[in-house]
Design a protein around this motif. Structure first.
Motif, short mmCIF file in Angstrom:
data_model
loop_
_atom_site.label_atom_id
_atom_site.label_comp_id
_atom_site.label_asym_id
_atom_site.label_seq_id
_atom_site.Cartn_x
_atom_site.Cartn_y
_atom_site.Cartn_z
N CYS A 1 -13.77 -4.75 6.81
CA CYS A 1 -15.06 -4.28 6.33
C CYS A 1 -16.22 -5.09 6.91
O CYS A 1 -16.17 -6.32 6.92
CB CYS A 1 -15.08 -4.40 4.80
SG CYS A 1 -16.17 -3.24 4.01
N ARG B 1 -8.93 0.46 -3.28
CA ARG B 1 -9.95 1.24 -2.57
C ARG B 1 -11.19 1.36 -3.44
O ARG B 1 -11.11 1.46 -4.65
CB ARG B 1 -9.40 2.64 -2.26
CG ARG B 1 -10.38 3.50 -1.48
CD ARG B 1 -9.78 4.85 -1.15
NE ARG B 1 -10.71 5.65 -0.39
CZ ARG B 1 -10.48 6.88 0.01
NH1 ARG B 1 -9.33 7.46 -0.27
NH2 ARG B 1 -11.38 7.55 0.71
N LYS C 1 -13.30 8.50 -5.24
CA LYS C 1 -13.14 7.05 -5.39
C LYS C 1 -14.22 6.27 -4.65
O LYS C 1 -14.63 5.20 -5.08
CB LYS C 1 -11.76 6.61 -4.88
CG LYS C 1 -10.65 6.87 -5.87
CD LYS C 1 -9.36 6.25 -5.40
CE LYS C 1 -8.24 6.48 -6.42
NZ LYS C 1 -6.95 5.97 -5.95
N SER C 2 -14.67 6.80 -3.52
CA SER C 2 -15.69 6.08 -2.75
C SER C 2 -17.09 6.58 -3.10
O SER C 2 -18.08 6.13 -2.52
CB SER C 2 -15.44 6.24 -1.25
OG SER C 2 -15.56 7.59 -0.88
N SER D 1 0.80 -1.22 0.00
CA SER D 1 0.00 0.00 0.00
C SER D 1 0.84 1.28 0.00
O SER D 1 0.32 2.37 -0.17
CB SER D 1 -0.95 0.02 1.20
OG SER D 1 -0.21 -0.03 2.41
N SER E 1 -14.54 11.43 -0.81
CA SER E 1 -13.58 11.08 -1.87
C SER E 1 -14.32 10.66 -3.13
O SER E 1 -15.32 9.94 -3.06
CB SER E 1 -12.70 9.93 -1.36
OG SER E 1 -12.35 9.06 -2.40
N GLN F 1 -2.59 0.65 -4.66
CA GLN F 1 -3.69 0.97 -3.74
C GLN F 1 -4.95 0.18 -4.14
O GLN F 1 -5.21 -0.02 -5.32
CB GLN F 1 -4.01 2.47 -3.78
CG GLN F 1 -3.01 3.32 -3.03
CD GLN F 1 -3.03 3.06 -1.53
OE1 GLN F 1 -4.06 2.73 -0.95
NE2 GLN F 1 -1.88 3.19 -0.90
N GLU G 1 -17.36 1.23 2.32
CA GLU G 1 -16.11 1.58 1.64
C GLU G 1 -15.04 0.60 2.10
O GLU G 1 -14.96 0.26 3.27
CB GLU G 1 -15.69 3.00 2.01
CG GLU G 1 -14.46 3.47 1.25
CD GLU G 1 -14.04 4.89 1.59
OE1 GLU G 1 -12.95 5.29 1.14
OE2 GLU G 1 -14.78 5.59 2.30
N TYR G 2 -14.25 0.12 1.14
CA TYR G 2 -13.14 -0.76 1.51
C TYR G 2 -11.84 -0.10 1.09
O TYR G 2 -11.75 0.52 0.03
CB TYR G 2 -13.28 -2.15 0.86
CG TYR G 2 -13.43 -2.14 -0.64
CD1 TYR G 2 -12.30 -2.17 -1.48
CD2 TYR G 2 -14.68 -2.09 -1.25
CE1 TYR G 2 -12.42 -2.16 -2.85
CE2 TYR G 2 -14.81 -2.07 -2.63
CZ TYR G 2 -13.68 -2.10 -3.42
OH TYR G 2 -13.81 -2.06 -4.79
N ARG G 3 -10.85 -0.18 1.96
CA ARG G 3 -9.54 0.41 1.66
C ARG G 3 -8.47 -0.29 2.48
O ARG G 3 -8.74 -0.81 3.56
CB ARG G 3 -9.55 1.92 1.94
CG ARG G 3 -9.85 2.26 3.37
CD ARG G 3 -10.16 3.72 3.55
NE ARG G 3 -9.04 4.56 3.19
CZ ARG G 3 -9.05 5.89 3.31
NH1 ARG G 3 -10.14 6.50 3.73
NH2 ARG G 3 -8.02 6.61 2.99
N ILE H 1 -7.71 -5.14 4.44
CA ILE H 1 -9.00 -4.46 4.33
C ILE H 1 -9.90 -4.98 5.45
O ILE H 1 -10.04 -6.20 5.61
CB ILE H 1 -9.65 -4.73 2.96
CG1 ILE H 1 -8.90 -3.97 1.85
CG2 ILE H 1 -11.13 -4.32 2.96
CD1 ILE H 1 -9.31 -4.34 0.45
#
Length: 230
Positions: free
Chosen positions: A173, A59, A141-142, A51, A139, A57, A162-164, A171
């Protein structure tokens, strides 16, 4: 770490050398959950990526088929028609500079998700230092920075997660509550694992999913075979 008798008794039933079929693993978690409240079931997925590199990354966000079982409080930064649409969609709090000041001056965090329209990011950016560490900064991305704030509110209320990756390339979640039962949890699990597999970076080499552990709030982890065909 000290664990109670119930936890230890359940842990003894788990074969630590085995990789459980995901459905069987979730059935075990539901069957053995012993808390007096409806425990959340969480997935912990360790990935074979680094990461620290921007091109590795992982996400994203996904609306779980059966939701999370949790009522989500949504705060929206928007103006005019978009603010009204967000309110109509069920947003708990809608505003602009007034909400920024409330968070800054009162250390107010009575919300779980923050959504912002792109034109509000100049204002929301002032909260980066307080929202960022809590994982609440909107964000693109999310899907939480969007012109369609109303849609984002609807998705958040429906069980969008959201997963990151964290710093250890894992991750974490939620996939629902024990009361869902194994079938619904498995549907949510399949949707999340599918999204994580789709999000595999091109730069990732070797085994992508290193391990996958599911656990209820108070229960021991069950290792699952996430590489098994969904």
């Amino acid at each position: 770490m000290f664990r109670g008798k119930k936890y230890q008794e359940i842990a003894k039933q788990i074969d630590k050398t085995a990789l459980y079929d995901p459905k069987e693993g979730l059935e075990f978690i539901c069957k053995t959950a012993s808390a007096k409240f409806d425990e959340t079931v969480e997935l912990h997925v360790k990935l074979g990526v680094d990461s620290r590199h921007a091109d590795q990354q992982v996400r994203g966000a996904i609306v779980l088929p059966n939701g999370t079982g949790k009522s989500v409080r949504v705060l929206v930064f928007a103006k005019g028609d978009k603010a009204e649409a967000a309110k109509a969609a069920g947003a708990d709090y809608v505003g602009d500079m007034d909400l920024v000041e409330k968070i800054q001056k009162e250390n107010w965090f009575d919300f779980d998700v923050v959504v912002a329209t792109p034109d509000m990011m100049g204002v929301v950016g002032r909260l980066g230092k307080v929202l960022g560490p809590k994982g609440l900064m909107p964000s693109p991305k999310s899907g939480t920075v969007t012109p369609d704030a109303a849609k984002a509110v609807t998705e958040a209320k429906a069980g969008k997660v959201e997963y990151r990756l964290d710093k250890t390339n894992i991750i974490h979640c939620p996939i629902g509550k024990v009361s869902f039962g194994a079938d619904k949890l498995f549907e949510n699990y399949s949707a999340l694992i599918g999204a994580i597999i789709k999000a595999k970076p091109a730069a990732a080499k070797g085994q992508y999913i290193k391990s996958c552990v599911a656990a209820s709030t108070m229960g021991p982890g069950v290792k699952m075979n996430a590489n098994k065909q969904l």
